[in-house]
Design a protein around this motif. Structure first.
Motif, PDB file in Angstrom:
ATOM      1  N   UNK A   1       0.812  -1.191   0.000  1.00 21.00           N
ATOM      2  CA  UNK A   1       0.000   0.000   0.000  1.00 21.00           C
ATOM      3  C   UNK A   1       0.861   1.263   0.000  1.00 21.00           C
ATOM      4  N   UNK A   2       1.932   1.255   0.782  1.00 20.75           N
ATOM      5  CA  UNK A   2       2.790   2.430   0.847  1.00 20.75           C
ATOM      6  C   UNK A   2       3.494   2.685  -0.475  1.00 20.75           C
ATOM      7  N   UNK A   3       3.818   1.618  -1.218  1.00 21.25           N
ATOM      8  CA  UNK A   3       4.529   1.792  -2.477  1.00 21.25           C
ATOM      9  C   UNK A   3       3.660   2.461  -3.540  1.00 21.25           C
ATOM     10  N   UNK A   4       2.346   2.368  -3.408  1.00 17.76           N
ATOM     11  CA  UNK A   4       1.455   3.054  -4.347  1.00 17.76           C
ATOM     12  C   UNK A   4       1.534   4.568  -4.202  1.00 17.76           C
ATOM     13  N   UNK A   5       1.959   5.048  -3.052  1.00 17.19           N
ATOM     14  CA  UNK A   5       2.064   6.486  -2.808  1.00 17.19           C
ATOM     15  C   UNK A   5       3.515   6.952  -2.836  1.00 17.19           C
TER      16      UNK A   5
ATOM     17  N   UNK B   1       6.167   5.754  -1.371  1.00 17.20           N
ATOM     18  CA  UNK B   1       6.825   5.709  -0.063  1.00 17.20           C
ATOM     19  C   UNK B   1       7.619   4.421   0.043  1.00 17.20           C
ATOM     20  N   UNK B   2       8.545   4.376   0.993  1.00 16.09           N
ATOM     21  CA  UNK B   2       9.300   3.153   1.246  1.00 16.09           C
ATOM     22  C   UNK B   2       8.350   2.068   1.756  1.00 16.09           C
ATOM     23  N   UNK B   3       8.721   0.823   1.538  1.00 14.65           N
ATOM     24  CA  UNK B   3       7.896  -0.292   1.987  1.00 14.65           C
ATOM     25  C   UNK B   3       7.737  -0.352   3.493  1.00 14.65           C
ATOM     26  N   UNK B   4       8.790   0.032   4.218  1.00 20.54           N
ATOM     27  CA  UNK B   4       8.741   0.069   5.684  1.00 20.54           C
ATOM     28  C   UNK B   4       8.787   1.522   6.148  1.00 20.54           C
ATOM     29  N   UNK B   5       7.933   1.895   7.089  1.00 20.72           N
ATOM     30  CA  UNK B   5       7.913   3.288   7.550  1.00 20.72           C
ATOM     31  C   UNK B   5       9.164   3.637   8.359  1.00 20.72           C
TER      32      UNK B   5
ATOM     33  N   UNK C   1       3.539   7.066  14.663  1.00 22.40           N
ATOM     34  CA  UNK C   1       2.768   7.911  15.566  1.00 22.40           C
ATOM     35  C   UNK C   1       2.113   6.997  16.591  1.00 22.40           C
ATOM     36  N   UNK C   2       2.319   7.284  17.878  1.00 17.55           N
ATOM     37  CA  UNK C   2       1.754   6.491  18.967  1.00 17.55           C
ATOM     38  C   UNK C   2       0.648   7.274  19.651  1.00 17.55           C
ATOM     39  N   UNK C   3      -0.418   6.582  20.034  1.00 22.36           N
ATOM     40  CA  UNK C   3      -1.518   7.222  20.749  1.00 22.36           C
ATOM     41  C   UNK C   3      -2.212   6.180  21.605  1.00 22.36           C
TER      42      UNK C   3
ATOM     43  N   UNK D   1       2.888   7.390   9.025  1.00 18.70           N
ATOM     44  CA  UNK D   1       2.535   8.780   8.718  1.00 18.70           C
ATOM     45  C   UNK D   1       1.380   8.903   7.730  1.00 18.70           C
ATOM     46  N   UNK D   2       0.994   7.795   7.097  1.00 16.74           N
ATOM     47  CA  UNK D   2      -0.172   7.803   6.213  1.00 16.74           C
ATOM     48  C   UNK D   2      -1.442   7.390   6.957  1.00 16.74           C
ATOM     49  N   UNK D   3      -1.299   6.990   8.221  1.00 15.44           N
ATOM     50  CA  UNK D   3      -2.455   6.581   9.012  1.00 15.44           C
ATOM     51  C   UNK D   3      -2.750   5.099   8.972  1.00 15.44           C
ATOM     52  N   UNK D   4      -1.860   4.294   8.372  1.00  8.02           N
ATOM     53  CA  UNK D   4      -2.059   2.847   8.322  1.00  8.02           C
ATOM     54  C   UNK D   4      -1.695   2.233   9.660  1.00  8.02           C
ATOM     55  N   UNK D   5      -2.551   1.365  10.163  1.00  5.13           N
ATOM     56  CA  UNK D   5      -2.339   0.722  11.453  1.00  5.13           C
ATOM     57  C   UNK D   5      -1.147  -0.223  11.397  1.00  5.13           C
TER      58      UNK D   5
END
Length: 64
Positions: free
Chosen positions: A1-5, A7-11, A15-17, A50-54
């Motif tokens: 999914x990240x590669x479609x935008x 981005x690198x395959x691994x973040x 972000x922690x919450x 950073x894209x909001x993916x869990x």
């Protein structure tokens, strides 16, 4: 999914919450008291990229 935008395959950033969920009669002894929020219940900790993916989730008693 990240590669479609493009981005690198691994973040490289995360972000922690956390969120406190009120307890129910069924939750029983696993519920704790969150003094900061003045709620008795369970706390859910999540990590997203950073894209909001869990990336991960973990549940604990609210006093942990």
């Amino acid at each position: 999914m990240r590669t479609f935008t493009d981005r690198r395959g691994r973040p490289t950033a995360v972000i922690l919450d956390s969120r406190t969920l009120r307890s129910t009669p069924e939750s029983g002894p696993r519920a704790g008291y969150d003094g900061a929020k003045r709620k008795k219940g369970s706390k859910i900790h999540i990590a997203v990229d950073t894209l909001g993916h869990l990336l991960g989730a973990h549940g604990t008693a609210a006093d942990h």
